[in-house]
Design an enzyme around this catalytic site. Sequence first.
Site, PDB file in Angstrom:
ATOM      1  N   GLU A 116      10.538  17.398  13.670  1.00 30.00           N
ATOM      2  CA  GLU A 116      10.904  17.183  12.263  1.00 30.00           C
ATOM      3  C   GLU A 116      10.046  18.097  11.390  1.00 30.00           C
ATOM      4  O   GLU A 116       8.825  18.031  11.437  1.00 30.00           O
ATOM      5  CB  GLU A 116      10.662  15.720  11.880  1.00 30.00           C
ATOM      6  N   GLN A 137       1.926  19.634   3.086  1.00 37.82           N
ATOM      7  CA  GLN A 137       3.335  19.851   3.412  1.00 37.82           C
ATOM      8  C   GLN A 137       3.629  21.348   3.478  1.00 37.82           C
ATOM      9  O   GLN A 137       4.339  21.815   4.361  1.00 37.82           O
ATOM     10  CB  GLN A 137       4.222  19.244   2.316  1.00 37.82           C
ATOM     11  N   LYS A 141       0.849  -1.186   0.000  1.00 36.88           N
ATOM     12  CA  LYS A 141       0.000   0.000   0.000  1.00 36.88           C
ATOM     13  C   LYS A 141       0.889   1.241   0.000  1.00 36.88           C
ATOM     14  O   LYS A 141       1.464   1.612   1.008  1.00 36.88           O
ATOM     15  CB  LYS A 141      -0.909   0.032   1.244  1.00 36.88           C
ATOM     16  N   GLY A 168       7.548   6.116   7.430  1.00 39.87           N
ATOM     17  CA  GLY A 168       6.637   7.259   7.508  1.00 39.87           C
ATOM     18  C   GLY A 168       6.741   7.943   8.854  1.00 39.87           C
ATOM     19  O   GLY A 168       7.801   7.943   9.490  1.00 39.87           O
ATOM     20  N   SER A 169       5.622   8.484   9.307  1.00 35.77           N
ATOM     21  CA  SER A 169       5.655   9.334  10.498  1.00 35.77           C
ATOM     22  C   SER A 169       5.682   8.524  11.794  1.00 35.77           C
ATOM     23  O   SER A 169       5.228   7.373  11.840  1.00 35.77           O
ATOM     24  CB  SER A 169       4.428  10.249  10.513  1.00 35.77           C
ATOM     25  N   ASN A 170       6.177   9.151  12.847  1.00 37.06           N
ATOM     26  CA  ASN A 170       6.236   8.493  14.153  1.00 37.06           C
ATOM     27  C   ASN A 170       4.854   8.160  14.682  1.00 37.06           C
ATOM     28  O   ASN A 170       4.651   7.109  15.290  1.00 37.06           O
ATOM     29  CB  ASN A 170       6.972   9.378  15.155  1.00 37.06           C
ATOM     30  N   CYS A 219      13.914  11.759   5.475  1.00 31.29           N
ATOM     31  CA  CYS A 219      14.064  11.551   6.911  1.00 31.29           C
ATOM     32  C   CYS A 219      15.513  11.693   7.333  1.00 31.29           C
ATOM     33  O   CYS A 219      15.807  11.914   8.490  1.00 31.29           O
ATOM     34  CB  CYS A 219      13.482  10.217   7.339  1.00 31.29           C
ATOM     35  N   VAL A 250       2.006   7.447  13.049  1.00 31.00           N
ATOM     36  CA  VAL A 250       1.461   6.247  12.391  1.00 31.00           C
ATOM     37  C   VAL A 250       2.275   5.012  12.805  1.00 31.00           C
ATOM     38  O   VAL A 250       1.711   3.945  13.079  1.00 31.00           O
ATOM     39  CB  VAL A 250       1.450   6.420  10.847  1.00 31.00           C
ATOM     40  N   GLY A 251       3.577   5.189  12.886  1.00 35.21           N
ATOM     41  CA  GLY A 251       4.452   4.068  13.272  1.00 35.21           C
ATOM     42  C   GLY A 251       4.057   3.459  14.605  1.00 35.21           C
ATOM     43  O   GLY A 251       4.032   2.239  14.772  1.00 35.21           O
ATOM     44  N   GLU A 294      10.577   2.657   9.912  1.00 31.60           N
ATOM     45  CA  GLU A 294      11.582   3.695   9.652  1.00 31.60           C
ATOM     46  C   GLU A 294      10.860   5.030   9.752  1.00 31.60           C
ATOM     47  O   GLU A 294       9.992   5.334   8.942  1.00 31.60           O
ATOM     48  CB  GLU A 294      12.209   3.502   8.274  1.00 31.60           C
TER      49      GLU A 294
HETATM   50  C1  UN1 Z   1      18.443   8.763   1.707  1.00 33.57           C
HETATM   51  O1  UN1 Z   1      18.902   9.528   2.546  1.00 33.57           O
HETATM   52  O2  UN1 Z   1      18.807   8.796   0.539  1.00 33.57           O
HETATM   53  O3  UN1 Z   1      12.262   8.439   3.987  1.00 33.57           O
HETATM   54  C2  UN1 Z   1      17.463   7.735   2.068  1.00 33.57           C
HETATM   55  C3  UN1 Z   1      13.453   8.724   4.014  1.00 33.57           C
HETATM   56  C4  UN1 Z   1      14.440   7.642   4.347  1.00 33.57           C
HETATM   57  C5  UN1 Z   1      15.340   7.291   3.224  1.00 33.57           C
HETATM   58  C6  UN1 Z   1      16.465   8.236   3.055  1.00 33.57           C
HETATM   59  N1  UN1 Z   1      13.728   6.470   4.790  1.00 33.57           N
HETATM   60  O4  UN1 Z   1      13.798   9.853   3.748  1.00 33.57           O
END
Ligand code: UN1
Length: 483
Positions: free
Chosen positions: A384, A330, A174, A227-229, A283, A231-232, A249
Amino acid sequence: MVNNLNYIGGRWSEGSTGNRYEHFNPANPSESLGFTEMSSLGDAEEAVKVANTAFADWKNRSSVERGEYLRKAADLLEANVEEIAACATKEMGKRIVEMRGEVLRAATILRYYAQEGTRKIGDVIPSSNPNNTLYTVREPLGVVAMITPWNFPVAIPVWKIAPALVYGNTVVWKPSQETAITAVKIAEIFEKAGLPKGVLNLVNGSGSLIGNAFVEHLDVKAVSFTGSNAVGKTIASKAVETGKKYQLELGGKNPLVVLKDADLDAAAKAAVEGCMKQSGQRCTATSRVFVEEAIYDAFMDKVLGFVQDIKVGDGIQEAITMGPVASKNQFETVTSYIKKGLEEGATLFYGGKTLDAPEYNGGYFIEPTIFENVTNDMTIAQEEIFGPVFVVIKVANYEEGLAQANDTIYGLSASLFTTDLNKAFHFAKNSEVGLVQINGETGGAEPQAPFGGMKESSSGTREQGTAAMEFFTAYKTVTITTK
Ligand code: UN1
């Protein structure tokens, strides 16, 4: 209208809710890219069902054969780089030059994991009984779900899908609604590569409906999310309830520390590019720059030189060096952080405005923005922003820089610019992040190396490299006793 949004069991279909989602070009929001029909719970259910059925055959194929499909997909991605890159640029604004790079990066990732299909998947371990042969083998988990973001609409899905497939799992995917059309193109690549039906299934739709259905489904054995903290956290608790593995991540607030012995040109370039690439929507983007007092003015002069060169505009043009942010949402978030920074007493060293002249077509353009007179406890230094904004903070020495760099809930990446070997090693050891860079920018990842953060930046799992095997497989330990 964009037809054939979902790819389930080797068949293309529209979503079946009747709700439509309209896609706009963030560089020119009056340009509609069409509607997509949102998927229903029935679509999600169907995808898990066919993925589960396909698993029995897929897991029993040779991993070498599974890798061959990835290699074909890599060739096809390369052959279609322009079309895919342009599609994503229109959907989420990343400039075409960076998008081409991302598509080629995805091809490299596919080739790396294609080769993984030829590598060992277990060990022979001495047994205390001489008649025993004791060995391990890595086995796939079953159906695994991918929930992927809009900021790397090609590379992130591929770096999750490729290892999942080569190790023998089947996938339900998804993607973010913002990049649904690009996701369709990626699924088409896998279809053209000849992947058997049901092995990769794409279901476009909302996270709260489709993503949630995957996370709650008992036949889904693992979920990988970027994604976001916020939702994570929800995904983690649902994954625990339903007994699945999870990999998250999440965000970052990545520091770059510049010492007085550093190459200031390289450091300033890394700060500006590390933040402004993808308009700060990574990120791993640099968002806090700590500078030793002694070289503060000299460093800021260099920063000014680099930031002044940035040409903001519609990234479909080659000459543009920074595109819009990805969406209205955004745009509103980033501008509200800029406002907040000013309210909290930070001052603008550069930028800070939105670009509203007619030539910008009402697009979501924000100037590259740099704040000074910031303290590390301000909102703009702690949360962030995910936009083209970084803060600069003066520090007395290395120790203060390190302490403040670590003073955050996040722990994704960190950079130190220095020529002092002792400090370089000290930083590598004491920086509380998953990715350390000495004399390099905070972003970037190579497919053969583990990627992920510490603290609240991840669930402690890692993606890419052989770390992906840890997540997408489980050990089976076998003992064979003979006479
Ligand atoms: C990068 O720095 O090229 O969502 C990868 C993001 C990271 C991936 C960054 N999970 O920005």
